[in-house]
Design a protein around this motif. Structure first.
Motif, mmCIF file in Angstrom:
data_model
loop_
_atom_site.group_PDB
_atom_site.id
_atom_site.type_symbol
_atom_site.label_atom_id
_atom_site.label_comp_id
_atom_site.label_asym_id
_atom_site.label_seq_id
_atom_site.Cartn_x
_atom_site.Cartn_y
_atom_site.Cartn_z
ATOM 1 N N LYS A 190 1.204 -1.761 -0.279
ATOM 2 C CA LYS A 190 0.337 0.041 0.277
ATOM 3 C C LYS A 190 0.751 1.324 -0.068
ATOM 4 O O LYS A 190 0.573 2.631 -0.566
ATOM 5 C CB LYS A 190 -0.696 0.293 1.454
ATOM 6 N N TYR A 191 1.692 1.324 0.811
ATOM 7 C CA TYR A 191 2.638 2.510 1.115
ATOM 8 C C TYR A 191 3.153 2.729 -0.403
ATOM 9 O O TYR A 191 3.379 3.567 -1.138
ATOM 10 C CB TYR A 191 3.834 2.105 1.712
ATOM 11 N N ILE A 192 3.942 1.686 -1.308
ATOM 12 C CA ILE A 192 4.464 1.908 -2.522
ATOM 13 C C ILE A 192 3.130 2.407 -3.397
ATOM 14 O O ILE A 192 4.407 2.869 -4.520
ATOM 15 C CB ILE A 192 5.665 0.959 -2.733
ATOM 16 N N GLY A 193 2.222 2.054 -3.327
ATOM 17 C CA GLY A 193 1.704 3.058 -4.674
ATOM 18 C C GLY A 193 0.914 3.811 -4.285
ATOM 19 O O GLY A 193 1.332 4.438 -5.041
ATOM 20 N N ALA A 194 0.723 4.671 -2.504
ATOM 21 C CA ALA A 194 1.129 6.139 -2.711
ATOM 22 C C ALA A 194 2.122 6.586 -2.673
ATOM 23 O O ALA A 194 2.509 7.824 -3.526
ATOM 24 C CB ALA A 194 0.407 6.429 -0.843
ATOM 25 N N LEU A 195 3.363 5.966 -2.382
ATOM 26 C CA LEU A 195 4.823 6.224 -3.118
ATOM 27 C C LEU A 195 4.790 6.969 -4.451
ATOM 28 O O LEU A 195 4.957 7.911 -5.194
ATOM 29 C CB LEU A 195 6.018 5.637 -2.457
ATOM 30 N N LYS A 196 3.673 6.007 -5.284
ATOM 31 C CA LYS A 196 3.836 5.808 -6.294
ATOM 32 C C LYS A 196 3.174 7.383 -7.353
ATOM 33 O O LYS A 196 3.635 7.922 -8.095
ATOM 34 C CB LYS A 196 3.979 5.204 -6.930
ATOM 35 N N ASN A 197 2.056 7.351 -6.079
ATOM 36 C CA ASN A 197 1.097 8.599 -7.054
ATOM 37 C C ASN A 197 1.739 9.783 -6.396
ATOM 38 O O ASN A 197 1.475 11.020 -7.817
ATOM 39 C CB ASN A 197 -0.197 7.968 -5.785
ATOM 40 N N LEU A 198 2.153 9.774 -5.214
ATOM 41 C CA LEU A 198 3.054 11.483 -5.100
ATOM 42 C C LEU A 198 4.318 11.788 -6.743
ATOM 43 O O LEU A 198 4.617 12.490 -6.260
ATOM 44 C CB LEU A 198 3.958 11.026 -3.517
ATOM 45 N N VAL A 199 5.172 10.987 -6.815
ATOM 46 C CA VAL A 199 6.257 10.676 -7.735
ATOM 47 C C VAL A 199 5.609 11.407 -9.139
ATOM 48 O O VAL A 199 5.941 12.310 -9.714
ATOM 49 C CB VAL A 199 7.648 9.775 -7.714
ATOM 50 N N ILE A 200 4.767 10.624 -9.168
ATOM 51 C CA ILE A 200 3.533 11.039 -10.444
ATOM 52 C C ILE A 200 3.474 12.656 -10.586
ATOM 53 O O ILE A 200 3.674 12.524 -11.497
ATOM 54 C CB ILE A 200 3.060 9.784 -10.828
ATOM 55 N N ALA A 201 2.326 12.784 -9.068
ATOM 56 C CA ALA A 201 2.013 13.832 -9.583
ATOM 57 C C ALA A 201 2.812 15.158 -9.510
ATOM 58 O O ALA A 201 2.736 16.206 -10.019
ATOM 59 C CB ALA A 201 1.087 13.831 -8.588
ATOM 60 N N THR A 202 3.707 15.143 -8.443
ATOM 61 C CA THR A 202 5.292 15.689 -8.264
ATOM 62 C C THR A 202 5.751 16.571 -9.450
ATOM 63 O O THR A 202 5.737 17.407 -10.332
ATOM 64 C CB THR A 202 6.320 15.463 -7.210
ATOM 65 N N GLN A 203 5.987 15.263 -10.294
ATOM 66 C CA GLN A 203 6.779 14.975 -12.000
ATOM 67 C C GLN A 203 5.709 16.016 -12.706
ATOM 68 O O GLN A 203 6.119 16.536 -13.186
ATOM 69 C CB GLN A 203 6.887 13.667 -13.068
ATOM 70 N N LYS A 204 4.744 16.213 -12.722
ATOM 71 C CA LYS A 204 3.163 16.947 -13.994
ATOM 72 C C LYS A 204 3.393 17.827 -13.103
ATOM 73 O O LYS A 204 3.716 18.386 -14.074
ATOM 74 C CB LYS A 204 2.220 15.614 -13.023
ATOM 75 N N THR A 205 3.355 17.891 -11.765
ATOM 76 C CA THR A 205 3.410 19.613 -11.403
ATOM 77 C C THR A 205 4.526 19.637 -11.627
ATOM 78 O O THR A 205 4.453 21.072 -12.059
ATOM 79 C CB THR A 205 3.661 19.021 -9.642
ATOM 80 N N ARG A 206 5.877 19.215 -11.970
ATOM 81 C CA ARG A 206 6.647 20.503 -12.088
ATOM 82 C C ARG A 206 6.840 20.373 -13.546
ATOM 83 O O ARG A 206 6.991 21.416 -13.976
ATOM 84 C CB ARG A 206 8.095 19.445 -11.856
ATOM 85 N N GLY A 207 6.513 19.602 -14.533
ATOM 86 C CA GLY A 207 6.447 20.091 -15.345
ATOM 87 C C GLY A 207 5.529 21.024 -16.465
ATOM 88 O O GLY A 207 5.985 21.551 -17.418
#
Length: 284
Positions: free
Chosen positions: A30-47
Motif C-alpha cells: 500500500k505504501y509503495i502505491g501511495a509513494l508512486k502516486n506522489l512521484v507521478i503527481a510531483t513530476q506532472k506539477t513540475r512539468g
C-alpha cells in the motif's frame, strides 16, 4: 479417489500461497502505491509549472489539480503503518513539508530554478524509495523483495527521467527556443534514460519468467515491449527536434506523449504491486 484429488488440489494451493498473511508485505504494498502516486503527481506539477512559466497559460489549471493529487498521496502515506518506521517517517515528513513550501512559491520563481527545485525534491523522494526497498527487507517474501527492488530502484527512477524530459521539453516548446544549458540537460537525461530503460526491460523479463504463475494472465511482456517502443521513439523525437535542430513542437502534445510513457510504466508498476499484495495473502 475423490479425497486424494482434493488433497492434491489443497497441496498445490498451499505451494502457491503462504499459510499466514504477511502483514508487513501487505502494508508495504500500500505504501509503495501511495509513494508512486506522489512521484507521478510531483513530476506532472513540475512539468506543467515549467510549461506555464514559459508561456503556456493553459497549463495553470492542471498545475493546481496535480498539487491536490500530491497532497492526497502524502495523506495516504501518513496513514499507513509502514510510515511509523523512524527513517521513513523522517524522510517523508521532510519531503512533504518542502513540497508544500515550494508549491506556494513556484509561480513567483524563475522557470529554470523552480524546475531544478522540484527535481531535487523528487531526487529526495527517490532516496526515500530506496529506503522503502531496503528497510525490513527480511520480513518480505522472495517475490515481494524482488519486485519491490525493481519498482523502487528502477521503475520509479525511469519515470523520473521521462518526467524530466517531458517537463524540460514542453517548456522549451512553449517558449520556442532552447538555451545551451537546457540542451546540455537534455543530453544528460537521454544518456541516463537509455541504460535504465534497458535494465527495466531485462529485469522484468527475468522476474516474469521466474514467477510466471504469480503473474497469471497479465499481458506483462507485451506491455513492457510497448513501453520500450514508446521510450525509444520519444528519445529519438526529443534528440531530433530539440538537440540536433530546433523544430516547432506543440508543448501540450509533447507533454502528453511523455505522460503516455509514464502511464505505460505505471501500468506495469501497478501489476507488480498487485502481485506483491496477492502474494502477501495467506490462508490465515
Amino acid at each position: 479417489m475423490k479425497f486424494f484429488l482434493i488433497l492434491i488440489s489443497l497441496l498445490y494451493s498451499l505451494e502457491a500461497k503462504s499459510l499466514f498473511t504477511n502483514n508487513e508485505q501487505k502494508d508495504r504494498s500500500k505504501y509503495i502505491g501511495a509513494l508512486k502516486n506522489l512521484v507521478i503527481a510531483t513530476q506532472k506539477t513540475r512539468g506543467l509549472t515549467n510549461s506555464f512559466l514559459n508561456g503556456n497559460t493553459v497549463a495553470q489549471l492542471l498545475v493546481y489539480s496535480n498539487r491536490q493529487d500530491m497532497k492526497a498521496a502524502i495523506g495516504d502515506m501518513e496513514t499507513l503503518q509502514f510510515s511509523a518506521d523512524p527513517v521513513i517517517n523522517k524522510r517523508a515528513t521532510f519531503i512533504s513539508q518542502e513540497l508544500i513550501s515550494l508549491n506556494s512559491k513556484a509561480f513567483k520563481k524563475n522557470s529554470s530554478k523552480v524546475f531544478d527545485e522540484y527535481t531535487e525534491l523528487i531526487a529526495q523522494t527517490m532516496m526515500l524509495a530506496q529506503s522503502v526497498a531496503k528497510r525490513g527487507v527480511d520480513k518480505l517474501n522472495p517475490i515481494g523483495r524482488e519486485l519491490t527492488s525493481i519498482m523502487m530502484e528502477t521503475m520509479l527512477p525511469l519515470t523520473e527521467y521521462v518526467g524530466q524530459l517531458r517537463g524540460l521539453g514542453s517548456g522549451i516548446a512553449a517558449k520556442g527556443s532552447i538555451s545551451k544549458g537546457e540542451k546540455d540537460k537534455l543530453v544528460a537525461i537521454l544518456l541516463q534514460m537509455k541504460p535504465l530503460s534497458e535494465k527495466f526491460e531485462s529485469q522484468m523479463s527475468h522476474v516474469v519468467s521466474k514467477y510466471n504463475k504469480e503473474f497469471g494472465n497479465e499481458s506483462i511482456e507485451s506491455d513492457v515491449a510497448k513501453t520500450m517502443t514508446l521510450i525509444k521513439e520519444y528519445m529519438s523525437y526529443s534528440k531530433t527536434n530539440f538537440i540536433e535542430s530546433k523544430q516547432e513542437v506543440d508543448p501540450d502534445n509533447y507533454f502528453d506523449s511523455g505522460t503516455q510513457i509514464i502511464t505505460s510504466i505505471v501500468k506495469i508498476y501497478d501489476v507488480n504491486n498487485k502481485v506483491i499484495e496477492s502474494d502477501s495473502q495467506g490462508w490465515f
